[in-house]
Motif scaffolding. Structure first.
Motif, PDB file in Angstrom:
ATOM      1  N   GLY A 119      41.775  25.394  30.972  1.00  0.00           N
ATOM      2  CA  GLY A 119      43.185  25.037  31.062  1.00  0.00           C
ATOM      3  C   GLY A 119      43.462  23.717  31.743  1.00  0.00           C
ATOM      4  O   GLY A 119      44.607  23.275  31.824  1.00  0.00           O
ATOM      5  N   ARG A 129      52.622  25.110  41.257  1.00  0.00           N
ATOM      6  CA  ARG A 129      51.864  26.326  41.561  1.00  0.00           C
ATOM      7  C   ARG A 129      51.824  26.577  43.071  1.00  0.00           C
ATOM      8  O   ARG A 129      51.932  27.720  43.526  1.00  0.00           O
ATOM      9  CB  ARG A 129      50.452  26.184  40.999  1.00  0.00           C
ATOM     10  N   CYS A 158      54.992  17.881  31.567  1.00  0.00           N
ATOM     11  CA  CYS A 158      54.318  19.122  31.200  1.00  0.00           C
ATOM     12  C   CYS A 158      54.014  19.078  29.709  1.00  0.00           C
ATOM     13  O   CYS A 158      54.901  18.740  28.914  1.00  0.00           O
ATOM     14  CB  CYS A 158      55.209  20.317  31.534  1.00  0.00           C
ATOM     15  N   ARG A 162      52.263  24.072  27.004  1.00  0.00           N
ATOM     16  CA  ARG A 162      52.220  24.918  28.195  1.00  0.00           C
ATOM     17  C   ARG A 162      53.599  25.182  28.790  1.00  0.00           C
ATOM     18  O   ARG A 162      53.721  25.915  29.767  1.00  0.00           O
ATOM     19  CB  ARG A 162      51.328  24.272  29.267  1.00  0.00           C
ATOM     20  N   HIS A 164      56.074  26.931  28.022  1.00  0.00           N
ATOM     21  CA  HIS A 164      56.566  28.310  28.068  1.00  0.00           C
ATOM     22  C   HIS A 164      56.124  29.043  29.332  1.00  0.00           C
ATOM     23  O   HIS A 164      56.744  30.021  29.738  1.00  0.00           O
ATOM     24  CB  HIS A 164      56.078  29.078  26.837  1.00  0.00           C
ATOM     25  N   GLU A 165      55.050  28.559  29.969  1.00  0.00           N
ATOM     26  CA  GLU A 165      54.530  29.207  31.171  1.00  0.00           C
ATOM     27  C   GLU A 165      55.488  29.073  32.356  1.00  0.00           C
ATOM     28  O   GLU A 165      55.415  29.867  33.298  1.00  0.00           O
ATOM     29  CB  GLU A 165      53.176  28.609  31.564  1.00  0.00           C
ATOM     30  N   PHE A 166      56.367  28.072  32.316  1.00  0.00           N
ATOM     31  CA  PHE A 166      57.159  27.722  33.492  1.00  0.00           C
ATOM     32  C   PHE A 166      58.639  28.082  33.356  1.00  0.00           C
ATOM     33  O   PHE A 166      59.429  27.762  34.245  1.00  0.00           O
ATOM     34  CB  PHE A 166      56.991  26.228  33.795  1.00  0.00           C
TER      35      PHE A 166
END
Length: 383
Positions: A119, A129, A158, A162, A164-166
């Motif tokens: 990743g 994070r 971003c 990726r 959608h992860e946040f």
């Protein structure tokens, strides 16, 4: 009390926190964010993380924490002039590098190489994070539980794959649009700070000279003004005064350019700012050209200098070997990171283990990474 423009972020209109909390009594929501960032372990570690020069090479070189403070100072000055929320701007500025590795960009590149199959690693995503998960201080939630607006500002870029992860703070990377003005400003202030202050540190280190820098227009013009007004100034003061005027010239340009864009766009509120097709906080085309010229000069003459590259090579080796050792045996890490690696592995196989190892390595200061490397690989060093 500062009067805010209608398009500024407002404490009372914040989109809130991931975990509901009672409102603070004697401070605003964004002040609470700023205070939590300052009191975090990750912020204190920045005092011993490289900006360009490794921490132990000299006491006066910028570190990540002094850089972050300088970013906040520049950003707050512009925010006040534009009627933006100073405290939110400051909070984003102070938090933007919380996820950075030791040894500057060399450390990030090394850790990204190590994480390529799991990743990747990017310090901007790691900063989010840190504030969302890794800071472990409060009894009812993980992380610092910052406001949407502050987290939006920390997530400067971003990959759409990726986003959608946040959640909602990353929707703009899928749908288009902009972050709030305070986030735009903190991002630009970061660029202003490191370009101009790396000039000062590079000269202090003897890797570039003020005379060499005369080929860069922004430096040449500001230095010429210093010489006209102070023809007998000692060299050290010439450097300081030139850099000070360089920063001021860019700040004045940003205020003027951004004011014009805001007048032309006339956003009614922060949601109108987010819907704008382009950033509203910006340098003029002329100043952007000068800043890019300075950036190119520093890349070729400072960041690729033989002494910096030698440090870069050592830094990459230290972090790469640490990562590989911990991946082979998670029991070599402190208990909390070992346990996180085992939980991650149970949840997401080897990628989960790798992410926990990356969290440990990324959190190290320069001197802790060097010491940890010695403990693992030097038989004479006590473990």
């Amino acid at each position: 009390m500062q009067e805010l423009a209608p398009y500024a972020a407002q404490d009372s209109r914040s989109r809130g926190r991931r975990h509901a909390e009672p409102a603070p009594q004697y401070r605003g929501e964004f002040q609470r964010d700023r205070d939590r960032i300052i009191h975090s372990n990750a912020f204190r570690r920045l005092a011993y993380k490289t900006q360009v020069f490794v921490n132990h090479e000299g006491d006066l070189y910028r570190t990540r924490v002094t850089h972050s403070i300088e970013v906040a100072q520049i950003a707050r000055s512009i925010a006040r002039a534009l009627g933006l929320h100073e405290t939110l701007t400051e909070a984003i500025s102070l938090a933007h590098d919380l996820g950075h590795t030791a040894f500057g960009h060399a450390g990030q590149d090394a850790l990204n190489d190590c994480m390529r199959d799991y990743g990747g690693f990017e310090h901007n995503l790691q900063s989010l994070r840190v504030v969302d998960e890794l800071e472990d201080r409060y009894p009812t939630f993980a992380g610092l539980n910052l406001t949407f607006e502050c987290r939006e500002g920390i997530l400067k870029h971003c990959p759409p794959s990726r986003a959608h992860e946040f959640g909602d703070i990353a929707r703009r990377f899928i749908d288009g649009g902009q972050p709030g003005l305070e986030a735009q400003l903190a991002n630009l202030a970061d660029e202003i700070a490191y370009n101009n202050h790396d000039v000062d540190d590079g000269i202090r280190a003897g890797l570039i000279t003020l005379a060499d820098l005369m080929e860069v227009r922004l430096v040449r013009e500001q230095h010429a003004a210093v010489q006209r007004e102070h023809p007998d100034l000692p060299l050290r003061k010439q450097v300081h005064e030139t850099v000070r005027r360089m920063i001021n010239a860019v700040v004045v340009d940003v205020i003027g350019t951004s004011s014009e864009r805001l007048r032309a766009s006339a956003p009614a509120d922060i949601e109108a700012v987010r819907a704008a097709p382009a950033p509203l906080i910006a340098m003029s085309d002329t100043m952007r050209g000068q800043h890019l010229e300075l950036k190119r000069y520093l890349r070729e003459r400072l960041y690729r200098h033989q002494r910096v590259l030698r440090m870069t090579t050592k830094a990459k080796r230290v972090l790469t070997e640490l990562f590989e050792a911990f991946m082979r045996d998670v029991n070599l890490m402190p208990e909390e990171y070992r346990d996180a690696a085992l939980r991650g592995e149970a949840r997401a196989a080897v990628a989960g283990r790798a992410r926990a190892v990356a969290d440990y390595v990324a959190g190290m200061t320069d001197r802790y990474a060097i010491l940890e490397h010695r403990r693992l690989f030097d038989p004479a060093e006590r473990t």
